[in-house]
Design an enzyme around this catalytic site. Structure first.
Site, PDB file in Angstrom:
ATOM      1  CB  SER A  69      -0.886  -0.001   1.257  1.00  0.00           C
ATOM      2  OG  SER A  69      -1.538   1.244   1.436  1.00  0.00           O
ATOM      3  CE1 TYR A 115      -3.733  -1.965   5.736  1.00  0.00           C
ATOM      4  CE2 TYR A 115      -3.068   0.265   5.158  1.00  0.00           C
ATOM      5  CZ  TYR A 115      -3.513  -0.992   4.784  1.00  0.00           C
ATOM      6  OH  TYR A 115      -3.712  -1.275   3.450  1.00  0.00           O
TER       7      TYR A 115
END
Length: 236
Positions: free
Chosen positions: A139, A152
């Site tokens: 990501s 995350y």
């Protein structure tokens, strides 16, 4: 006499919805055999029914080593080879670190990072035989940390480090490793995706382009961001 290349085979995690589902659909449409894994049995069955000649489903918990070993064995039993591993499974809990629960932290590390480690670990012996390819879906959050994303981002930064180490370890065996870092995608992953977010089908197409790139090149790290309309750029 004409010889035909064997049908390539892929293993895709997090395959029941969103980006994973679109990756499976893109691969199967191109004639690639796919083992699709996720926790949702019904959604995986729908994918198998859509592509009965190319997709098999194998539901379960990919952070469990016994399941992952069985999953890789199933790929070989069903298709006889493994060429591509797409580590796509992921989840997020966004919260300040002081409010993040231990179980939320563990869940992100297990699904976003441990599962990728286990899948690579058990797939690598087979990928060496086919000179295969690992694509890790990280990501933009694996390149830039942000507030409320401590857990995350840590898991996705870890994915980047795993990819870098794998690249060095597998180059002598002609196994490629690529990492795709998309920004916001129009999927169930985001509770309120922006209207201009990336389309899952477009990101899936990028994964397909990565695995079908010329054999003499490695696409190492790709960062994808949506084009932000000028009206949104001007908003404070």
């Amino acid at each position: 006499m004409t010889t035909h290349s064997p049908i390539k085979t892929a293993l895709v995690t997090g395959a029941s919805k969103g980006l994973g589902k679109e990756i499976v659909r893109r691969f199967a449409s191109a004639g690639i055999n796919v083992l699709a894994t996720a926790r949702s049995v019904d959604k995986l069955k729908q994918l198998e029914e859509e592509f009965p000649n190319h997709v098999i489903h194998f539901p379960g918990d990919i952070s469990d080593s016994n399941h992952v070993k069985s999953m890789v064995e199933q790929v070989i039993d069903s298709f006889g080879r493994l060429d591509f591993v797409i580590n796509n499974a992921g989840l997020a809990h966004f919260s300040p670190v002081e409010d993040l629960t231990e179980s939320q932290w563990d869940e992100m590390m297990n699904i976003n990072l441990k599962a990728a480690f286990l899948t690579c670990k058990y797939a690598i012996p087979h990928l060496k035989k086919t000179q295969g390819h690992i694509v890790n879906i990280s990501s933009v959050a694996g390149t830039e940390a942000f507030a409320r994303g401590g857990g995350y981002c840590a898991s996705k930064f870890g994915m980047m480090a795993l990819s870098d180490a794998l690249t060095q370890e597998l180059k002598p065996h002609y196994v490629k490793v690529s990492t795709l870092c998309p920004g916001s995608i129009q999927t169930e992953f985001s509770s309120n995706p922006k209207s201009y977010s990336l389309q899952a089908s477009d990101v899936a197409e990028s994964v397909y382009q990565i695995i079908t790139a010329p054999a003499n090149m490695i696409i190492g790290r790709v960062i994808m961001r949506p084009v932000v309309p000028i009206d949104f750029q001007n908003k404070k």
